[in-house]
Design a protein around this motif. Structure first.
Motif, mmCIF file in Angstrom:
data_model
loop_
_atom_site.group_PDB
_atom_site.id
_atom_site.type_symbol
_atom_site.label_atom_id
_atom_site.label_comp_id
_atom_site.label_asym_id
_atom_site.label_seq_id
_atom_site.Cartn_x
_atom_site.Cartn_y
_atom_site.Cartn_z
ATOM 1 N N ARG A 186 -10.656 -2.967 9.055
ATOM 2 C CA ARG A 186 -9.230 -2.863 9.703
ATOM 3 C C ARG A 186 -9.670 -3.267 11.503
ATOM 4 O O ARG A 186 -8.859 -3.730 11.948
ATOM 5 C CB ARG A 186 -9.420 -1.307 9.353
ATOM 6 C CG ARG A 186 -8.635 -1.512 7.894
ATOM 7 C CD ARG A 186 -7.616 -0.205 8.178
ATOM 8 N NE ARG A 186 -7.436 0.211 6.325
ATOM 9 C CZ ARG A 186 -6.342 0.233 6.623
ATOM 10 N NH1 ARG A 186 -5.414 -0.769 6.981
ATOM 11 N NH2 ARG A 186 -5.738 0.377 4.478
ATOM 12 N N LEU A 210 -4.989 -3.991 0.720
ATOM 13 C CA LEU A 210 -3.599 -3.955 1.734
ATOM 14 C C LEU A 210 -2.680 -2.883 0.730
ATOM 15 O O LEU A 210 -2.154 -3.847 -0.521
ATOM 16 C CB LEU A 210 -3.522 -4.816 2.007
ATOM 17 C CG LEU A 210 -4.183 -4.984 3.806
ATOM 18 C CD1 LEU A 210 -4.079 -6.231 4.502
ATOM 19 C CD2 LEU A 210 -4.712 -3.553 4.287
ATOM 20 N N ARG A 211 -2.040 -2.036 1.204
ATOM 21 C CA ARG A 211 -0.679 -1.691 0.394
ATOM 22 C C ARG A 211 0.570 -1.886 0.845
ATOM 23 O O ARG A 211 0.824 -2.637 2.148
ATOM 24 C CB ARG A 211 -1.359 -0.218 0.248
ATOM 25 C CG ARG A 211 -1.853 0.270 -0.443
ATOM 26 C CD ARG A 211 -2.065 0.277 -2.721
ATOM 27 N NE ARG A 211 -2.851 0.537 -3.200
ATOM 28 C CZ ARG A 211 -4.562 -0.199 -2.807
ATOM 29 N NH1 ARG A 211 -4.404 -1.813 -2.517
ATOM 30 N NH2 ARG A 211 -4.985 -0.062 -3.467
ATOM 31 N N ASP A 214 1.164 -1.532 4.437
ATOM 32 C CA ASP A 214 0.982 -2.251 5.707
ATOM 33 C C ASP A 214 1.160 -3.653 5.657
ATOM 34 O O ASP A 214 1.461 -3.841 6.705
ATOM 35 C CB ASP A 214 -0.563 -2.524 5.083
ATOM 36 C CG ASP A 214 -1.651 -0.828 4.686
ATOM 37 O OD1 ASP A 214 -1.223 -0.169 5.785
ATOM 38 O OD2 ASP A 214 -2.590 -0.940 3.438
ATOM 39 N N TYR A 215 1.719 -4.260 4.868
ATOM 40 C CA TYR A 215 1.765 -5.723 4.892
ATOM 41 C C TYR A 215 3.523 -5.520 5.466
ATOM 42 O O TYR A 215 3.563 -5.930 6.117
ATOM 43 C CB TYR A 215 2.198 -6.301 3.090
ATOM 44 C CG TYR A 215 1.176 -6.043 1.993
ATOM 45 C CD1 TYR A 215 0.293 -7.217 2.619
ATOM 46 C CD2 TYR A 215 0.872 -6.356 1.029
ATOM 47 C CE1 TYR A 215 -1.032 -7.938 1.857
ATOM 48 C CE2 TYR A 215 -0.175 -6.249 0.076
ATOM 49 C CZ TYR A 215 -1.139 -7.831 0.998
ATOM 50 O OH TYR A 215 -2.283 -7.666 -0.120
ATOM 51 N N THR A 217 4.383 -3.386 8.145
ATOM 52 C CA THR A 217 3.595 -3.343 9.517
ATOM 53 C C THR A 217 3.251 -4.386 9.701
ATOM 54 O O THR A 217 3.554 -5.041 11.250
ATOM 55 C CB THR A 217 2.568 -2.171 9.633
ATOM 56 O OG1 THR A 217 3.188 -0.650 8.557
ATOM 57 C CG2 THR A 217 1.896 -1.486 10.818
ATOM 58 N N CYS A 218 2.206 -5.337 9.332
ATOM 59 C CA CYS A 218 1.788 -6.718 9.633
ATOM 60 C C CYS A 218 2.919 -7.739 9.708
ATOM 61 O O CYS A 218 2.792 -8.645 10.299
ATOM 62 C CB CYS A 218 1.159 -6.804 8.175
ATOM 63 S SG CYS A 218 -1.000 -6.129 8.230
ATOM 64 N N ASP A 222 2.837 -7.896 13.761
ATOM 65 C CA ASP A 222 1.418 -8.819 14.086
ATOM 66 C C ASP A 222 1.288 -9.994 15.199
ATOM 67 O O ASP A 222 2.620 -11.086 14.697
ATOM 68 C CB ASP A 222 0.596 -9.360 12.871
ATOM 69 C CG ASP A 222 -1.195 -9.664 12.851
ATOM 70 O OD1 ASP A 222 -1.247 -8.492 12.604
ATOM 71 O OD2 ASP A 222 -0.918 -10.683 14.027
#
Length: 506
Positions: A186, A210-211, A214-215, A217-218, A222
């Motif tokens: 991370r 990743l869950r 998480d995807y 958020t990215c 990102d």
């Protein structure tokens, strides 16, 4: 120290690299471990500098006051028992393989993150004993403490991956990532250059670490477009499989066009064509394309929608270009009134729409060249470039001498594609421009023309023909003399030689 690193990283010349080695030797002689570590971190942080230092160790100029690399003095320094990490790092690049092998052994015996890039370099050494010892040490260090050494190893490993013996370090990095705790990968995923973060992200995605949150958020936050797209694809794929339509709608509202496209594609797959068709007026071309495809399936006429929306009081920007994408020349009367619209963005999109419909009239566009909006000037310039023959002959030169930066850029763009003499004259004038970006553009074009003009006879492509009168030639010579400092010694010499060879007979 920082000045020496910046000079070596920027110019990269032999003298600058040699000076940097001398400064590093002085740092090592001071015996301050903290200062030595900071110095090595500065060197490793400059892209490619460690590789250039390694190459510098085996190169020397054929002439000059100093023909010996300062790295050859490292052997004596490294033999001293008090030598620190700087001496170890420099000795690992020595031309003598036995010294390199001893330096590798010292780095493995007294490891620290600052010397890891140099150890990675030696893992691809051409001498087998040096290479084997470096590889064994690198593998053990990464296995024992990946959180400490991975951030220092990863950048150099990826840089050397394309080399003949550079793949070993990348394999070790992959193995260390697979066995490292979550806080390690991370941390790497949130720092480093784009290539490093994509490398780590690919491994993380392949392992399924990743869950869905998480995807999401990215995809939303990102900074790298590649990671955003990959995360959006993974999030939408899982949302489609699990019927999480709320995730698809959330990503469809993203400010990033590439994320909206993926989310809308997911909504199409779950049968939400009516909701996707609501994006017909989106600013992004791909989003509009997906929305038009969904509208077609549910019986909505996209062209009729755009025609109605353009005629509204305040048309959206996506409506104007959308009409140009699906319309025809019959729709140009709907776009022409927008050329005088109060909002600059609408005027710019109207110009783009007329260009896409191949309905640009030069005389109609000319007044917009002096539009107060740089965006409008840029779009008008792009639209007029194929029609330069219909413009007043002196107009581009008039623009090139204007006080506004965007107009000088427009004038230069309109002169592109003319004869070599016109391009050279315009580029020389631009080299003297007060705007740094325009001056750099002019310098690059003059350099390209001068190199082509100074080509030797074995080149296959012909030299550019500079067909000018004596007066025009004198003007070019005068401009070249004014631009000597901006162009640099090498380009000025090539340009002077070319102009001398092409001087017309009087």
């Amino acid at each position: 120290m920082r000045v020496a690193v910046d000079d070596a990283a920027g110019a990269g010349r032999w003298e600058a690299l040699n000076h940097l080695v001398g400064v590093l030797l002085e740092v090592d002689a001071a015996g301050d471990e903290v200062m030595a570590g900071s110095a090595l971190m500065l060197v490793a942080g400059a892209a490619g500098l460690v590789v250039r230092l390694d190459r510098h160790a085996r190169q020397a100029p054929w002439y000059g006051p100093s023909q010996e690399s300062a790295l050859w003095r490292v052997g004596a320094r490294f033999s001293v028992a008090s030598s620190g990490p700087v001496a170890m790092a420099l000795a690992s690049m020595h031309g003598d393989g036995r010294i390199r092998e001893r330096a590798v052994a010292a780095m493995v015996g007294r490891p620290c993150p600052e010397v890891m890039p140099f150890l990675v370099l030696r893992a691809g050494d051409w001498v087998k004993p040096v290479r084997d010892r470096a590889r064994a040490g690198l593998a053990l260090l990464l296995a024992d403490d990946p959180g400490r050494y991975l951030p220092a190893v990863l950048p150099m490993a990826l840089r050397l991956d394309a080399r003949l013996r550079g793949g070993f370090a990348v394999i070790q990095v992959q193995a260390a990532l697979l066995s490292s705790p979550a806080e390690v990968w991370r941390g790497l995923l949130g720092s480093g250059c784009r290539r490093q973060r994509r490398f780590v992200f690919d491994i993380v995605v392949a392992q399924g670490w990743l869950r869905l949150p998480d995807y999401v958020t990215c995809a939303e936050t990102d900074s790298d477009v590649g990671i955003r797209v990959r995360a959006a694809e993974a999030a939408c794929r899982e949302a489609v499989w699990t019927r999480r339509h709320d995730v698809l709608y959330r990503l469809a509202r993203s400010v990033r066009a590439e994320v909206r496209v993926v989310a809308l594609t997911g909504l199409v797959r779950v049968g939400q064509d009516s909701d996707v068709a609501a994006y017909l007026d989106d600013d992004a071309p791909l989003v509009r394309a997906v929305a038009r495809d969904a509208a077609r399936r549910i019986g909505i006429d996209a062209r009729a929608h755009y025609r109605t929306a353009v005629s509204a009081g305040e048309p959206a920007l996506g409506v104007i270009v959308g009409l140009a994408e699906v319309g025809s020349a019959a729709d140009t009367p709907l776009l022409r009134p927008l050329l005088s619209y109060p909002q600059a963005k609408v005027r710019a999109q109207a110009v783009r729409g007329l260009r896409l419909l191949d309905a640009v009239v030069a005389q109609e566009m000319l007044p917009l060249l002096w539009d107060p909006s740089p965006a409008v000037v840029r779009e008008v310039t792009t639209a007029l470039r194929p029609l330069t023959g219909a413009l007043p002959r002196g107009l581009p030169w008039e623009l090139l001498a204007d006080g506004r930066v965007e107009l000088r850029r427009a004038g230069y763009r309109l002169l592109r594609g003319h004869g070599v003499d016109v391009q050279l004259r315009a580029a020389l004038m631009l080299t003297l421009d007060p705007d740094p970006r325009l001056a750099e553009r002019g310098k690059a074009d003059v350099t390209c023309l001068a190199r082509d003009g100074a080509r030797t006879t074995w080149r296959r492509t012909p030299r550019p023909q500079l067909s000018v009168t004596a007066a025009q030639h004198d003007e070019l010579v005068a401009l070249a003399a004014q631009a000597v400092l901006a162009l640099g010694e090498d380009t000025s010499r090539m340009l002077t030689t070319w102009l001398a060879d092409t001087r017309p007979d009087t």
